[in-house]
Design a protein around this motif. Structure first.
Motif, PDB file in Angstrom:
ATOM      1  N   PHE A  88       0.809  -1.048   0.084  1.00 56.00           N
ATOM      2  CA  PHE A  88      -0.155  -0.114   0.109  1.00 56.00           C
ATOM      3  C   PHE A  88       0.857   1.333   0.012  1.00 56.00           C
ATOM      4  CE2 PHE A  88      -3.478   2.738   2.227  1.00 56.00           C
ATOM      5  CZ  PHE A  88      -3.969   3.107   0.820  1.00 56.00           C
ATOM      6  N   ASP A  89       2.035   1.166   0.770  1.00 60.42           N
ATOM      7  CA  ASP A  89       2.873   2.620   0.881  1.00 60.42           C
ATOM      8  C   ASP A  89       3.400   2.947  -0.745  1.00 60.42           C
ATOM      9  OD1 ASP A  89       2.778   2.878   3.291  1.00 60.42           O
ATOM     10  OD2 ASP A  89       4.676   2.270   4.021  1.00 60.42           O
ATOM     11  N   ASP A  90       3.789   1.773  -1.334  1.00 62.39           N
ATOM     12  CA  ASP A  90       4.172   2.138  -2.528  1.00 62.39           C
ATOM     13  C   ASP A  90       3.382   2.474  -3.776  1.00 62.39           C
ATOM     14  OD1 ASP A  90       6.767   1.307  -2.166  1.00 62.39           O
ATOM     15  OD2 ASP A  90       6.839  -0.623  -3.061  1.00 62.39           O
ATOM     16  N   THR A  91       2.110   2.071  -3.635  1.00 56.74           N
ATOM     17  CA  THR A  91       0.677   2.487  -4.152  1.00 56.74           C
ATOM     18  C   THR A  91       0.596   3.823  -4.128  1.00 56.74           C
ATOM     19  OG1 THR A  91      -0.251   0.272  -3.984  1.00 56.74           O
ATOM     20  CG2 THR A  91      -1.749   2.093  -4.840  1.00 56.74           C
ATOM     21  N   ILE A  92       0.420   4.464  -2.799  1.00 56.24           N
ATOM     22  CA  ILE A  92       0.555   5.846  -2.668  1.00 56.24           C
ATOM     23  C   ILE A  92       1.570   6.737  -3.013  1.00 56.24           C
ATOM     24  CG2 ILE A  92       0.493   7.300  -0.553  1.00 56.24           C
ATOM     25  CD1 ILE A  92      -1.293   5.237   1.208  1.00 56.24           C
TER      26      ILE A  92
ATOM     27  N   ASP B  30      -1.795  10.800   2.245  1.00 56.08           N
ATOM     28  CA  ASP B  30      -0.856  10.603   3.509  1.00 56.08           C
ATOM     29  C   ASP B  30       0.176   9.507   3.263  1.00 56.08           C
ATOM     30  OD1 ASP B  30      -1.743  12.912   4.801  1.00 56.08           O
ATOM     31  OD2 ASP B  30      -3.097  11.506   6.034  1.00 56.08           O
ATOM     32  N   MET B  31       1.507   9.882   3.595  1.00 54.95           N
ATOM     33  CA  MET B  31       2.585   9.312   3.292  1.00 54.95           C
ATOM     34  C   MET B  31       3.270   8.924   4.791  1.00 54.95           C
ATOM     35  SD  MET B  31       4.111  10.405  -0.133  1.00 54.95           S
ATOM     36  CE  MET B  31       3.633  12.190   0.165  1.00 54.95           C
ATOM     37  N   ALA B  32       3.546   7.617   5.125  1.00 55.35           N
ATOM     38  CA  ALA B  32       4.162   7.462   6.226  1.00 55.35           C
ATOM     39  C   ALA B  32       5.527   7.597   6.212  1.00 55.35           C
ATOM     40  CB  ALA B  32       3.755   5.781   6.671  1.00 55.35           C
ATOM     41  N   ARG B  33       6.076   7.530   5.081  1.00 54.64           N
ATOM     42  CA  ARG B  33       7.617   7.421   5.221  1.00 54.64           C
ATOM     43  C   ARG B  33       8.328   8.717   4.718  1.00 54.64           C
ATOM     44  NH1 ARG B  33       9.475   2.297   1.531  1.00 54.64           N
ATOM     45  NH2 ARG B  33      11.434   3.608   1.542  1.00 54.64           N
TER      46      ARG B  33
END
Length: 491
Positions: free
Chosen positions: A318-322, A352-355
Motif C-alpha cells: 500500500f505504501d508504494d501504491t500511495i 498521506d505518506m508514512a515514510r
C-alpha cells in the motif's frame, strides 16, 4: 525541454497552445471583441477644455471622446529628481494653461471606456516589453518593488550599463529578476525600435490616429512565449503567418526563424487533441494514468487540489501504491496549474505518506515540475496536516473564468435542492400565505419533478395541508422552470 507552439487563428478568436512531448502545457485565448485599449498610443485632438473639472476631452477616433485629467499630464522632472518626488514638489499648473482646443497631443489609454464613460488618458507614454517597461520621456532606471531590496541596487547598476546613454528610462519588471544581459539587451533594442516607430508615425499621420497598439496575442507569442527549447511555431493562417514573419523579422529575428505555415487538411488543434484537453481542463476531476485521480476546486479565495488513489492497486504494498500515485499527481498538478492558468493561493492535499523519504521525493518532484512554469511559483513543505501550500502569480484570467460563466440554475454553487426539499419549501410558503390572505384557491407552479412528487409520494401531505388551511391546492407543471424555482398563485 523541447516544445512546439500551435496557433489557431480566426477573425473572432486567436488560440495558442504550447505542446511538450505530445501533451498540452499551456493554452492562451484572445477574443477580438474583448480586446481592451489600455496601452494603446494615439495622436489625439483636444476637443474641449473644462477648467471647472481641470480636465480635457480628447478625440482619439473612438465613439466617445476620451478624458484627460490635469494629474495625468506629464512634466519632465528636475535634474536628478525622481518622478514621484517631482510630482509632489511641483505646484499643479491649471489645465487651461497646458492644453488648448484643436491642439494635437500624443496620449496613451490608461483605463478602458466603461458604460457611458470614455477612456482615461495620460500624456506620459510607457511601452511594455517582456522584461522591461520603457519610459521614453524619462531618464530614470527603476526596479519592481516586488523584487527583494537587497537585489535592487545590483539590478539597477546592471540596467544602467545596458541602457547606455541613448536616453529614455526603464523599469525592470518582476519576471526580469533572473534574466541574462542578452535577454535584457534584446528587450531594450525592441522597446527603442517600437518608440522610434511611434515618433515617426506621430509626424506622418493626422490627428485621431492610432500610433501604437499593445501587442496582440499572436505577436506576444514571439515576444513572451518563445524560448530556447521552442522548435517550431505553426500558424494555420497564411495571412497571419506573413504578418507575423514581417513583425518577427524586424523585432525578434531568432523567433521569426521558427515560424511555419501549417497547410494540413486536419484542423491544427486536432493534431494533439487540444480541444479534448481544454474540455478536460474545465472538468473538476482529472484522471491519472495509474487509475488515481485529482479533484480540482477553484474558489474566490483559493484553489484546492485533492489526490486520490481511485482504482490503482498496482504496487506490491500500500505504501508504494500511495507513493507512485503522489509522484504522478505531482507532475499532473503542475501541468494543470499551467493549463488552467490557476493563480493565487493553492492548497494540495497529497495522500498521506508514512515514510519521510517518500514525502521528500514527492515534494522534490513537485518543485521540479513547478520550476518549468514561466509564471512565478512558490511552494512550502508539508504542513502538520499533511498539506502543501503554494502560490502562483496571477497574470491573466483563469481558463474557466475566460471560457465559462456561473450556471444560472445553481448560481455557481454546483448543487441544487432536491425535489423533496423544494416541495417542503412550498408547503411552508402556502402556510405562511394562508395566514395573511384569503384566496379562493392556491395554485402551485413548479418544475415537473416537484409536481410529480406532489402527485405521488407527497399526495397525502398535500391533501392534509389543503384540509388544514380549508382551501383547495391545484398543481401546474412548468417544463421551463429550474428545479428550485416555483410560484404560488393566489386565485
Amino acid at each position: 525541454m523541447q516544445q512546439d507552439i500551435l496557433i489557431n487563428w480566426s477573425p473572432q478568436e486567436t488560440r495558442v497552445a504550447i505542446v511538450e512531448h505530445g501533451a498540452v502545457q499551456e493554452l492562451h485565448v484572445e477574443r477580438t471583441l474583448e480586446r481592451g485599449l489600455v496601452g494603446n498610443v494615439y495622436l489625439g485632438k483636444v476637443a474641449r477644455v473644462l477648467p471647472g473639472m481641470q480636465s480635457a476631452f480628447i478625440d482619439i477616433g473612438l465613439e466617445r471622446a476620451a478624458f484627460l485629467h490635469v494629474a495625468d499630464v506629464w512634466h519632465p522632472p528636475a535634474e536628478g529628481e525622481s518622478l514621484s518626488a517631482s510630482r509632489a514638489s511641483q505646484p499643479q499648473i491649471p489645465i487651461e494653461k497646458q492644453v488648448f482646443e484643436g491642439q494635437s497631443l500624443m496620449v496613451q489609454v490608461i483605463k478602458d471606456p466603461i458604460g457611458t464613460k470614455g477612456a482615461r488618458l495620460s500624456t506620459q507614454i510607457s511601452i511594455a516589453g517582456r522584461l522591461l517597461v520603457f519610459l521614453p520621456q524619462d531618464d530614470h532606471i527603476g526596479v519592481s518593488q516586488k523584487i527583494p531590496t537587497a537585489q535592487r541596487d545590483e539590478l539597477r547598476n546592471r540596467m544602467q550599463k545596458l541602457a547606455g546613454k541613448e536616453g529614455g528610462g526603464f523599469i525592470l519588471r518582476t519576471n526580469g529578476e533572473d534574466a541574462s544581459d542578452v535577454e535584457l539587451g534584446d528587450d531594450i533594442a525592441y522597446l527603442r525600435k517600437a518608440w522610434a516607430r511611434i515618433k515617426d508615425a506621430s509626424v506622418r499621420l493626422p490627428a485621431q490616429s492610432l500610433l501604437h497598439q499593445d501587442l496582440s496575442l499572436l505577436q506576444r507569442v514571439l515576444r513572451d512565449l518563445v524560448g530556447e527549447g521552442t522548435q517550431t511555431i505553426r500558424v494555420d493562417s497564411r495571412e497571419q503567418f506573413d504578418a507575423l514573419k514581417a513583425f518577427g523579422s524586424e523585432f525578434m529575428p531568432a523567433a521569426a526563424e521558427k515560424l511555419q505555415h501549417y497547410k494540413g487538411e486536419r484542423p491544427i488543434f486536432d493534431l494533439y487533441s487540444i480541444d479534448e484537453e481544454v474540455a478536460k481542463a474545465l472538468a473538476r476531476r482529472v484522471e491519472l494514468k495509474s487509475g488515481g485521480y485529482l479533484i480540482v476546486d477553484q474558489t474566490e479565495a483559493l484553489t484546492t487540489v485533492d489526490v486520490n488513489t481511485g482504482g490503482f492497486v498496482g504496487a506490491r504494498n500500500f505504501d508504494d501504491t500511495i507513493f507512485k500515485t503522489n509522484l504522478e499527481a505531482a507532475q499532473a498538478i503542475a501541468r494543470q496549474l499551467r493549463l488552467r492558468n490557476l493563480g493565487g493561493i493553492i492548497i494540495v492535499d497529497f495522500i498521506d505518506m508514512a515514510r519521510e523519504d517518500h514525502r521528500d521525493a514527492v515534494l522534490g518532484e513537485f518543485r521540479k515540475q513547478l520550476a518549468r512554469d514561466r509564471v512565478k511559483t512558490m511552494a512550502g513543505g508539508f504542513s502538520q496536516l499533511g498539506l502543501v501550500e503554494m502560490t502562483r502569480k496571477r497574470t491573466r484570467e483563469s481558463l474557466a473564468h475566460m471560457l465559462c460563466e456561473p450556471c444560472p440554475t445553481c448560481e455557481g454553487k454546483g448543487i441544487v435542492k432536491t425535489p423533496r426539499s423544494v416541495a417542503y419549501d412550498i408547503f411552508r410558503e402556502i402556510l405562511r400565505e394562508a395566514r395573511q390572505f384569503n384566496p379562493r384557491e392556491f395554485r402551485v407552479v413548479a418544475s415537473p419533478k416537484v409536481i410529480e412528487l406532489f402527485l405521488d409520494e407527497e399526495s397525502q401531505h398535500l391533501a392534509g395541508l389543503s384540509e388544514f388551511i380549508g382551501k383547495p391546492v391545484s398543481l401546474q407543471s412548468e417544463a421551463a422552470m429550474a428545479q428550485e424555482q416555483y410560484d404560488i398563485v393566489l386565485l
